[in-house]
Scaffold this motif. Structure first.
Motif, PDB file in Angstrom:
ATOM      1  N   TYR A 175     -22.264 -14.081 -25.439  1.00 26.39           N
ATOM      2  CA  TYR A 175     -20.608 -13.222 -24.232  1.00 26.39           C
ATOM      3  C   TYR A 175     -19.354 -13.526 -26.063  1.00 26.39           C
ATOM      4  O   TYR A 175     -18.450 -12.681 -25.577  1.00 26.39           O
ATOM      5  CB  TYR A 175     -20.182 -14.697 -23.002  1.00 26.39           C
ATOM      6  CG  TYR A 175     -18.873 -14.168 -22.652  1.00 26.39           C
ATOM      7  CD1 TYR A 175     -19.014 -12.702 -21.125  1.00 26.39           C
ATOM      8  CD2 TYR A 175     -17.779 -14.955 -22.496  1.00 26.39           C
ATOM      9  CE1 TYR A 175     -18.042 -12.579 -21.073  1.00 26.39           C
ATOM     10  CE2 TYR A 175     -16.687 -14.342 -21.793  1.00 26.39           C
ATOM     11  CZ  TYR A 175     -16.720 -13.462 -21.103  1.00 26.39           C
ATOM     12  OH  TYR A 175     -15.834 -12.647 -20.308  1.00 26.39           O
ATOM     13  N   TYR A 185     -29.486  -9.314 -23.842  1.00 24.59           N
ATOM     14  CA  TYR A 185     -29.281  -8.911 -25.569  1.00 24.59           C
ATOM     15  C   TYR A 185     -29.589  -6.939 -25.908  1.00 24.59           C
ATOM     16  O   TYR A 185     -29.121  -5.786 -26.978  1.00 24.59           O
ATOM     17  CB  TYR A 185     -30.406  -9.691 -26.409  1.00 24.59           C
ATOM     18  CG  TYR A 185     -29.673 -10.777 -27.190  1.00 24.59           C
ATOM     19  CD1 TYR A 185     -28.324 -10.568 -28.144  1.00 24.59           C
ATOM     20  CD2 TYR A 185     -29.506 -12.059 -26.574  1.00 24.59           C
ATOM     21  CE1 TYR A 185     -27.700 -11.571 -28.576  1.00 24.59           C
ATOM     22  CE2 TYR A 185     -29.351 -13.317 -26.945  1.00 24.59           C
ATOM     23  CZ  TYR A 185     -27.916 -13.350 -28.063  1.00 24.59           C
ATOM     24  OH  TYR A 185     -26.952 -14.425 -28.517  1.00 24.59           O
ATOM     25  N   VAL A 226     -19.684 -10.506 -27.302  1.00 24.56           N
ATOM     26  CA  VAL A 226     -18.710  -9.180 -26.570  1.00 24.56           C
ATOM     27  C   VAL A 226     -17.406  -9.046 -26.501  1.00 24.56           C
ATOM     28  O   VAL A 226     -17.150  -7.898 -26.979  1.00 24.56           O
ATOM     29  CB  VAL A 226     -19.420  -9.415 -25.159  1.00 24.56           C
ATOM     30  CG1 VAL A 226     -18.833  -8.370 -24.493  1.00 24.56           C
ATOM     31  CG2 VAL A 226     -21.221  -8.921 -24.789  1.00 24.56           C
ATOM     32  N   ILE A 233     -23.853  -8.523 -18.256  1.00 27.60           N
ATOM     33  CA  ILE A 233     -23.772 -10.326 -19.317  1.00 27.60           C
ATOM     34  C   ILE A 233     -22.540 -11.215 -18.236  1.00 27.60           C
ATOM     35  O   ILE A 233     -22.466 -12.383 -18.407  1.00 27.60           O
ATOM     36  CB  ILE A 233     -23.022  -9.602 -20.307  1.00 27.60           C
ATOM     37  CG1 ILE A 233     -23.877  -8.600 -20.795  1.00 27.60           C
ATOM     38  CG2 ILE A 233     -22.326 -10.461 -20.900  1.00 27.60           C
ATOM     39  CD1 ILE A 233     -23.800  -7.561 -22.454  1.00 27.60           C
ATOM     40  N   THR A 256     -30.254  -5.297 -23.839  1.00 25.31           N
ATOM     41  CA  THR A 256     -28.784  -3.991 -22.894  1.00 25.31           C
ATOM     42  C   THR A 256     -27.313  -3.617 -24.431  1.00 25.31           C
ATOM     43  O   THR A 256     -27.097  -2.941 -24.219  1.00 25.31           O
ATOM     44  CB  THR A 256     -28.486  -4.059 -21.359  1.00 25.31           C
ATOM     45  OG1 THR A 256     -29.956  -4.746 -21.413  1.00 25.31           O
ATOM     46  CG2 THR A 256     -27.147  -3.983 -21.139  1.00 25.31           C
ATOM     47  N   TRP A 257     -27.050  -4.952 -24.276  1.00 20.96           N
ATOM     48  CA  TRP A 257     -25.698  -4.893 -25.011  1.00 20.96           C
ATOM     49  C   TRP A 257     -25.813  -4.182 -26.838  1.00 20.96           C
ATOM     50  O   TRP A 257     -25.205  -3.491 -27.078  1.00 20.96           O
ATOM     51  CB  TRP A 257     -25.263  -6.566 -25.642  1.00 20.96           C
ATOM     52  CG  TRP A 257     -24.462  -6.329 -25.791  1.00 20.96           C
ATOM     53  CD1 TRP A 257     -23.355  -6.802 -27.743  1.00 20.96           C
ATOM     54  CD2 TRP A 257     -22.872  -5.521 -25.764  1.00 20.96           C
ATOM     55  NE1 TRP A 257     -22.794  -6.684 -27.829  1.00 20.96           N
ATOM     56  CE2 TRP A 257     -21.811  -6.270 -26.916  1.00 20.96           C
ATOM     57  CE3 TRP A 257     -22.632  -5.203 -24.698  1.00 20.96           C
ATOM     58  CZ2 TRP A 257     -20.343  -5.882 -26.797  1.00 20.96           C
ATOM     59  CZ3 TRP A 257     -21.289  -4.640 -24.202  1.00 20.96           C
ATOM     60  CH2 TRP A 257     -20.524  -5.287 -25.908  1.00 20.96           C
ATOM     61  N   ALA A 317     -23.501  -2.806 -18.007  1.00 20.30           N
ATOM     62  CA  ALA A 317     -23.292  -4.040 -19.118  1.00 20.30           C
ATOM     63  C   ALA A 317     -22.392  -5.346 -19.060  1.00 20.30           C
ATOM     64  O   ALA A 317     -22.977  -6.158 -19.193  1.00 20.30           O
ATOM     65  CB  ALA A 317     -23.428  -3.105 -20.298  1.00 20.30           C
ATOM     66  N   LEU A 318     -20.851  -4.899 -18.832  1.00 16.92           N
ATOM     67  CA  LEU A 318     -20.655  -5.828 -18.724  1.00 16.92           C
ATOM     68  C   LEU A 318     -20.585  -6.448 -17.761  1.00 16.92           C
ATOM     69  O   LEU A 318     -20.117  -8.025 -17.854  1.00 16.92           O
ATOM     70  CB  LEU A 318     -18.895  -5.170 -19.088  1.00 16.92           C
ATOM     71  CG  LEU A 318     -18.871  -4.835 -20.659  1.00 16.92           C
ATOM     72  CD1 LEU A 318     -17.273  -3.753 -21.005  1.00 16.92           C
ATOM     73  CD2 LEU A 318     -18.532  -5.628 -21.791  1.00 16.92           C
ATOM     74  N   LYS A 343     -23.507  -0.660 -27.788  1.00 16.81           N
ATOM     75  CA  LYS A 343     -23.254  -0.793 -29.174  1.00 16.81           C
ATOM     76  C   LYS A 343     -23.793   0.238 -29.935  1.00 16.81           C
ATOM     77  O   LYS A 343     -22.963   0.671 -30.701  1.00 16.81           O
ATOM     78  CB  LYS A 343     -23.440  -2.450 -29.725  1.00 16.81           C
ATOM     79  CG  LYS A 343     -22.782  -3.164 -29.054  1.00 16.81           C
ATOM     80  CD  LYS A 343     -22.761  -4.324 -30.125  1.00 16.81           C
ATOM     81  CE  LYS A 343     -22.569  -5.018 -31.448  1.00 16.81           C
ATOM     82  NZ  LYS A 343     -22.717  -5.582 -32.307  1.00 16.81           N
TER      83      LYS A 343
END
Length: 730
Positions: free
Chosen positions: A648, A715, A651, A695, A717-718, A691-692, A722
């Motif tokens: 987090y 991880y 992010v 998370i 997904t993030w 995604a946000l 990115k």
């Protein structure tokens, strides 16, 4: 209108500290009238702050005009150092200004005046006492800045009680103040230590005392030394002997070697006493006088009567000193001397004085390059000297001519015929021990200097010479003598080889105080050296005394990082030899690199371009190292967090880099709602928001429900989000 009583009182204290600091530094008494009047003015202006005070403002304006007129009159009448005149004007204006302080900006003027006064005190101070006032100034300045900021915000505070805080909060504020003060002082000490010491005194209005009117006619041949108390002077006490120069008694407070004729048969020791404080662009041997004629047990100036009187114009303290011999390569060095205790009428200076700023109408310049005043130098006297110090270039000195003028040969090759053969034989025997032949005068003198250091010893118990005994031959027979005897023997040995030389007496560099920037010189720093003449180059000193360097420190010593070097010398005294050796190697490499870099800029356009490329490369490398270091610190910080909080935080940091930081007051859902309200390109909107949301939901479930999410999936997904081009989302 400024209603903060605390701010007013704090500013008054700030100004008072500045006034007291300048008084202590300059030894004046402005505080006796300025402090009470300033306090009275502050009280009156507080009481009358709501009234127009037209009459008072008119009187204040008239007072300021009168102070300016008096300042201009003093400035025109006295050609002395103008710093104190300006300081007195500033204090007078501040006292008048304290009677009219209705607004915050007027208090700002007073704060600036306090800062200027403490700055002036820093330039005038010659003792560590200034450090106390500086710490007090910092201690008061920190709360003043806080109160000034509160006043700008409209948070008016008239007293401590009106703050509405508890004792616990007051103690907390006190701790914060102590911590902040400690951080400021610590950071200041670090900056002070690493700050380069670049040459000062780039202007010619140099410090000098007020004009001294000397009564009677100036006898330029007179040399006064308060230490001679009988035989060649007057006064009680002292230790002495009966030798070739007659019975001489000498005070233990003064060095015997400052006189037109000196007796080296004297015995005893000096009681340490501070006599000079010197501010100089470079260290050196503070030369006082020289002697050309050897008497068997001492020296005399054979041409003392030929001293020339120098005069200065009435509007300036500047004397121009003529040079008797042409000089080679030289470097300008500016010095300012303050006499701490009574000294002789001789004027210490670095060799080859060119300009002297002295407060008497006349001074004298003798045939041996010494300067003398028409009176003994009193305590508190300040004068300045600009010298063209010869540069000791071993190659040039080795190539110097051996053809001497008739005047030089007549004055500086005299050796008594009874001892000349013995001295010459001993000098040649010492030179024969050299591994390689010494073919030029400079190398011969250098080798003889070292040979006397190593082959002879200081013998403080050597008995006094009897009448008729020769000092030099006794020294050779006893394998040593008193410290100054070494210089006498070296001078005579050099002369016996046909090299012009003379004995010179003066004061060693002294102890450098890194906080005041002054060299503290004591009477025990006085000793004699040998001065040797090299045609076209000038006179150069050599020191044969055991425990001393081959020649005194001079302009060849780099003073740029003096404080840092002295701090390292102190630290090195506590470290093992292998550690200090390793650091010394590193410092030597850095020093060579620095000199190489500076040398590039003296090689024309090509060198300047190379130097510029080196600077650019160093900057780029430093930037890359900074980025790498910041990334390493960031990764180490994240590694200490729990896995879910780590994700987090990554992010949040990434979104902050895109220009959307999370405010501390926002909850995770509020922050997400703010992000979703931002306009984003359609092709990234759904992916990013999904995604946000995922998370954020997982983070809150872990944080408040102790529910562990599928971290590997989150991880992945993030990382996919990115990797997409999200710059358009902004």
């Amino acid at each position: 209108m400024e209603e903060s009583l605390l701010l007013r009182l704090s500013v008054q204290v700030l100004v008072i500290i500045g006034i007291l600091a300048t008084d202590i530094a300059a030894q004046t008494s402005n505080a006796f009238w300025a402090v009470p009047l300033s306090l009275l003015g502050g009280a009156w202006s507080w009481r009358m702050r709501r009234r127009p005070n037209i009459g008072a403002k008119f009187l204040i304006a008239m007072g300021m005009i009168l102070a300016l007129v008096l300042f201009i009159g003093q400035l025109a009448r006295f050609a002395q150092d103008s710093r104190m005149l300006l300081t007195e004007l500033l204090i007078q204006l501040q006292v008048l200004h304290s009677f009219d302080l209705p607004r915050r900006k007027d208090l700002g003027y007073s704060m600036v005046i306090g800062l200027i006064l403490i700055g002036v005190a820093a330039t005038l101070s010659q003792t560590m006492l200034f450090g106390v006032f500086l710490l007090l100034f910092l201690a008061v300045a920190l709360p003043v800045l806080v109160l000034d900021y509160r006043s700008r915000l409209g948070l008016i505070t008239q007293s401590i009680q009106s703050l509405g805080v508890s004792r616990k909060q007051i103690r907390q504020v006190g701790r914060q103040w102590i911590i902040t003060l400690a951080l400021v002082v610590g950071l200041g000490m670090v900056v002070f230590a690493v700050l380069p010491r670049l040459p000062g005194y780039q202007i010619r209005n140099l410090p000098v005392s007020a004009n001294i009117d000397v009564q009677g006619q100036f006898n330029q041949a007179n040399v006064t030394n308060p230490g001679y108390v009988s035989g060649q002077g007057a006064g009680p006490g002292g230790d002495g002997v009966n030798g070739e120069l007659g019975e001489v008694r000498f005070s233990p407070d003064f060095y015997y070697g400052f006189g037109s004729e000196i007796n080296q048969n004297l015995r005893g020791s000096l009681t340490p006493k501070e006599i000079l404080r010197v501010r100089s662009q470079a260290p050196g041997f503070w030369r006082v006088m020289a002697f050309d004629q050897y008497t068997g047990q001492g020296w005399r100036m054979s041409r003392n009567e030929a001293a020339e009187i120098l005069q200065r114009p009435a509007w300036s303290y500047r004397f121009v000193v003529p040079h008797q011999n042409p000089l080679g390569n030289t470097k300008e060095v500016i010095q300012t001397y303050t006499v701490v205790s009574e000294f002789s009428n001789l004027i210490p200076n670095l060799a080859q004085a060119q300009e002297v700023f002295f407060p008497t109408q006349e001074i004298a310049y003798d045939a041996e390059g010494g300067l003398r005043a028409p009176l003994t130098l009193p305590e508190g006297l300040t004068y300045s000297v600009i010298s063209q110090v010869p540069i000791r270039d071993r190659t040039r000195l080795g190539q110097a001519s051996t053809t001497y003028s008739k005047a030089i040969r007549a004055a500086y090759l005299q050796v008594p015929t009874a001892i000349a053969p013995q001295l010459q034989a001993q000098a040649e025997a010492l030179l024969a021990k050299a591994e390689t032949p010494r073919t030029n005068p400079y190398e011969q003198v250098l080798f003889l200097t070292q040979a006397l250091k190593q082959g002879y010893s200081i013998q403080p118990e050597l008995p006094p010479l009897q009448p008729g005994e020769d000092l030099a031959t006794t020294f050779l027979a006893a394998q040593g003598g008193y410290p100054d005897h070494f210089s006498t023997v070296l001078t005579l040995m050099v002369r016996s080889l046909g090299i012009p030389a003379r004995l010179v007496t003066g004061l060693g560099t002294g102890e450098f105080n890194p906080f005041t920037g002054l060299y503290i010189v004591k009477n025990t720093d006085a000793y004699a050296l040998t001065e040797v003449f090299f045609p076209g180059q000038g006179w150069f000193t050599f020191d044969p005394i055991p425990g001393h360097e081959l020649y005194p420190a001079s302009i060849e010593v780099d003073q740029t990082f003096t404080v840092l070097q002295q701090f390292w010398n102190w630290v090195a005294g506590w470290l093992p030899s292998p550690v200090t050796g390793a650091f010394a190697s590193v410092f030597a490499f850095l020093d060579q690199a620095w000199r190489w870099f500076l040398g590039l800029f003296s090689e024309g356009i090509g060198g300047v371009l190379q130097g510029s490329l080196v600077v650019l490369g160093v900057v780029v490398l430093a930037w890359l190292l900074w980025l790498s270091g910041r990334g390493l610190v960031y990764r180490q910080r994240l590694a200490k967090l729990p896995p879910m909080e780590r994700l987090y935080q990554e992010v949040l940091d990434w979104l902050a880099m895109q220009g959307f930081p999370k405010r501390p007051s926002q909850t995770p859902w509020e922050y997400l709602a703010t992000l979703e309200s931002q306009p984003t390109p359609p092709r990234v909107q759904l992916t990013l928001q999904a995604a946000l949301r995922e998370i954020t939901r997982a983070y809150l479930a872990w944080r408040y429900g102790q529910q562990m999410a599928n971290l590997p999936k989150l991880y992945r997904t993030w990382r996919q989000v990115k990797r997409r081009n999200l710059r358009q989302w902004r």
